[in-house]
Write a protein that holds these residues in place. Structure first.
Motif, mmCIF file in Angstrom:
data_model
loop_
_atom_site.group_PDB
_atom_site.id
_atom_site.type_symbol
_atom_site.label_atom_id
_atom_site.label_comp_id
_atom_site.label_asym_id
_atom_site.label_seq_id
_atom_site.Cartn_x
_atom_site.Cartn_y
_atom_site.Cartn_z
ATOM 1 N N GLN A 151 5.643 5.533 -6.715
ATOM 2 C CA GLN A 151 5.296 6.981 -6.382
ATOM 3 C C GLN A 151 4.411 7.103 -5.103
ATOM 4 O OE1 GLN A 151 6.162 9.600 -7.965
ATOM 5 N NE2 GLN A 151 7.238 8.527 -9.711
ATOM 6 N N LEU A 152 3.773 6.191 -4.623
ATOM 7 C CA LEU A 152 2.813 6.037 -3.520
ATOM 8 C C LEU A 152 3.813 6.007 -2.296
ATOM 9 C CD1 LEU A 152 -0.311 4.165 -4.347
ATOM 10 C CD2 LEU A 152 -0.039 6.546 -4.109
ATOM 11 N N ARG A 153 4.766 5.187 -2.602
ATOM 12 C CA ARG A 153 5.814 4.681 -1.349
ATOM 13 C C ARG A 153 6.612 6.169 -1.040
ATOM 14 N NH1 ARG A 153 5.918 -0.278 -3.953
ATOM 15 N NH2 ARG A 153 7.752 0.265 -5.094
ATOM 16 N N LYS A 154 6.771 6.655 -2.246
ATOM 17 C CA LYS A 154 7.660 8.030 -2.072
ATOM 18 C C LYS A 154 6.941 8.859 -1.216
ATOM 19 C CE LYS A 154 10.484 7.839 -6.097
ATOM 20 N NZ LYS A 154 10.753 8.585 -7.689
ATOM 21 N N LYS A 155 5.794 9.032 -1.158
ATOM 22 C CA LYS A 155 4.977 9.929 -0.298
ATOM 23 C C LYS A 155 4.241 9.105 1.036
ATOM 24 C CE LYS A 155 3.018 12.689 -3.668
ATOM 25 N NZ LYS A 155 3.860 13.979 -3.510
ATOM 26 N N ASP A 156 4.974 8.160 1.487
ATOM 27 C CA ASP A 156 4.804 7.406 2.468
ATOM 28 C C ASP A 156 3.362 6.781 2.659
ATOM 29 O OD1 ASP A 156 7.298 7.931 3.533
ATOM 30 O OD2 ASP A 156 6.844 9.936 4.352
ATOM 31 N N ILE A 157 2.915 6.357 1.626
ATOM 32 C CA ILE A 157 1.621 5.867 1.410
ATOM 33 C C ILE A 157 1.809 4.226 0.923
ATOM 34 C CG2 ILE A 157 -0.703 5.783 0.250
ATOM 35 C CD1 ILE A 157 -0.192 8.734 -0.199
ATOM 36 N N PHE A 158 1.432 3.379 1.835
ATOM 37 C CA PHE A 158 1.742 1.810 1.722
ATOM 38 C C PHE A 158 0.372 0.946 1.400
ATOM 39 C CE2 PHE A 158 5.390 3.414 3.558
ATOM 40 C CZ PHE A 158 6.463 2.912 2.878
ATOM 41 N N ASN A 159 -0.874 1.667 1.647
ATOM 42 C CA ASN A 159 -2.158 1.117 1.777
ATOM 43 C C ASN A 159 -2.871 2.011 0.464
ATOM 44 O OD1 ASN A 159 -4.650 -0.415 1.779
ATOM 45 N ND2 ASN A 159 -4.189 -0.460 3.863
ATOM 46 N N ILE A 160 -3.344 1.349 -0.670
ATOM 47 C CA ILE A 160 -4.417 1.953 -1.613
ATOM 48 C C ILE A 160 -5.516 2.309 -1.157
ATOM 49 C CG2 ILE A 160 -2.826 0.984 -3.443
ATOM 50 C CD1 ILE A 160 -5.075 -0.955 -3.952
ATOM 51 N N ASP A 161 -5.987 1.461 -0.084
ATOM 52 C CA ASP A 161 -7.257 2.020 0.563
ATOM 53 C C ASP A 161 -7.075 3.250 1.518
ATOM 54 O OD1 ASP A 161 -8.361 -0.345 -0.359
ATOM 55 O OD2 ASP A 161 -8.038 -1.549 1.726
ATOM 56 N N ASN A 162 -6.200 3.924 1.770
ATOM 57 C CA ASN A 162 -6.028 5.121 2.033
ATOM 58 C C ASN A 162 -6.416 6.425 1.287
ATOM 59 O OD1 ASN A 162 -5.551 3.965 4.597
ATOM 60 N ND2 ASN A 162 -3.374 4.047 4.454
ATOM 61 N N ILE A 163 -6.235 5.926 -0.027
ATOM 62 C CA ILE A 163 -6.270 7.194 -1.140
ATOM 63 C C ILE A 163 -7.768 7.450 -1.373
ATOM 64 C CG2 ILE A 163 -5.514 7.633 -3.326
ATOM 65 C CD1 ILE A 163 -3.014 5.743 -3.009
ATOM 66 N N GLU A 164 -8.003 8.644 -1.573
ATOM 67 C CA GLU A 164 -9.168 9.329 -2.086
ATOM 68 C C GLU A 164 -9.053 9.636 -3.644
ATOM 69 O OE1 GLU A 164 -13.262 10.372 -2.314
ATOM 70 O OE2 GLU A 164 -12.164 9.341 -0.766
ATOM 71 N N PHE A 165 -7.997 10.277 -3.681
ATOM 72 C CA PHE A 165 -7.910 11.026 -4.952
ATOM 73 C C PHE A 165 -6.358 11.049 -5.326
ATOM 74 C CE2 PHE A 165 -7.382 14.554 -7.927
ATOM 75 C CZ PHE A 165 -8.377 14.281 -8.863
ATOM 76 N N ALA A 166 -5.981 10.609 -6.563
ATOM 77 C CA ALA A 166 -4.553 10.819 -6.779
ATOM 78 C C ALA A 166 -4.456 11.360 -8.374
ATOM 79 C CB ALA A 166 -3.956 9.634 -6.655
ATOM 80 N N THR A 167 -3.507 12.101 -8.693
ATOM 81 C CA THR A 167 -3.507 12.481 -10.134
ATOM 82 C C THR A 167 -2.055 12.723 -10.324
ATOM 83 O OG1 THR A 167 -3.967 14.515 -11.585
ATOM 84 C CG2 THR A 167 -3.724 15.025 -9.326
ATOM 85 N N LEU A 168 -1.588 12.570 -11.848
ATOM 86 C CA LEU A 168 -0.454 12.975 -12.413
ATOM 87 C C LEU A 168 -0.600 14.413 -13.122
ATOM 88 C CD1 LEU A 168 2.544 11.769 -13.180
ATOM 89 C CD2 LEU A 168 1.382 11.238 -15.258
ATOM 90 N N GLU A 169 0.263 15.155 -12.519
ATOM 91 C CA GLU A 169 0.259 16.557 -12.806
ATOM 92 C C GLU A 169 0.718 16.527 -14.287
ATOM 93 O OE1 GLU A 169 -1.806 18.502 -11.436
ATOM 94 O OE2 GLU A 169 -1.603 17.750 -9.291
#
Length: 286
Positions: free
Chosen positions: A121-139
């Protein structure tokens, strides 16, 4: 009545009924439907298809079943709009997967999400490094939302400039060669202004498939004939044409207004523009 005629009448009536029901249920996209709403849609379609083809089925019983299946989610949605507790019970809550940069493994297990699925799911949003994430949620509808850390967010206009101008959405002013007056009015413009701009570009409204005007007054358009290249009008004829459009517009306003004061104002403006046009005609035509 012949069997094919009965089937045609049944099918046509059911199509009209389903159209009305879908209008009542609203404009949710398929991806935004809850699992229950999705199942209801499939069931109603199956009942409608069977009812339209099987002449041995009682139409009254079939319509009763369709109404019950259709009205149930409609009633639930109306109650959900009024009461948050009921809405939470039906739709559920969003589940936080990452908070303050930390992955919440317990919530992943709760939603039966493996780490592989989470990373996908992160890769689908062009995010490959988890250190870049502040907040994530499953709606609650299954969508995945991510907030990047401030230093990883893309730069916006507001980050650079403090005075951000208000930008309105562009308005479609021509569609299929027809000028649309309501979008023009939203921008404070009229047909005369639009025709003057188009004639400056060397095109007419009838040759345009689609045209839009943004909040800065810039016109963009697409022609029916993609091989046609607009020929821009020279500045001097354009000035004369603009004056002529202005005179015509104010003469039109003078005719449609019922206020004597406004009639006098519009008449005076039209006469003034005529004088300007007369004085400039020789200069601009030279």
């Amino acid at each position: 009545m012949p069997e094919w005629t009965e089937i045609a009448v049944r099918s046509f009536s059911i199509i009209i009924g389903l159209f009305i029901i879908t209008k009542l249920l609203g404009k949710k996209q398929l991806s935004k439907l809850s699992f229950f709403e999705y199942i209801v849609g499939i069931t109603v379609g199956d009942i409608a298809g069977t009812l339209s083809m099987d002449s041995e089925l009682d139409v009254k019983n079939g319509i009763t079943s369709i109404l019950i299946w259709s009205l149930f989610p409609l009633v639930i949605s109306q109650i959900s709009l009024r009461y948050k507790g009921f809405r939470d019970l039906i739709d559920g809550h969003a589940t936080v997967f990452v908070e303050n940069g930390k992955i919440l493994e317990g919530n992943l297990r709760k939603e039966k999400y493996s780490i592989d699925e989470f990373m996908e799911q992160l890769r689908k949003k062009d995010i490959f490094n988890i250190d870049n994430i502040e907040f994530a949620t499953l709606e609650s509808n299954g969508d995945f939302s991510v907030l990047l850390k401030k230093e990883c967010q893309p730069v916006t206009y507001g980050d650079i400039f403090s005075d951000v101008p208000h930008v309105k959405e562009p308005q479609t002013v021509i569609m299929d060669g027809v000028i649309l007056d309501e979008p023009l009015a939203k921008l404070g413009l009229n047909r005369g202004w639009l025709k003057a701009r188009l004639e400056k570009e060397g095109v007419i409204a009838e040759s345009i498939f689609l045209a839009q005007v943004n909040s800065q007054g810039n016109v963009s358009f697409d022609l029916y004939d993609d091989k046609m290249k607009p020929q821009k009008m020279k500045e001097k004829p354009m000035v004369l044409l603009t004056l002529e459009k202005g005179i015509t517009d104010f003469q039109y306003l003078e005719k449609i207004t019922s206020s004597p004061e406004r009639k006098a104002v519009y008449t005076n403006i039209a006469e003034s523009l005529k004088d300007i046009q007369t004085n400039l005609a020789g200069l601009l035509k030279s």
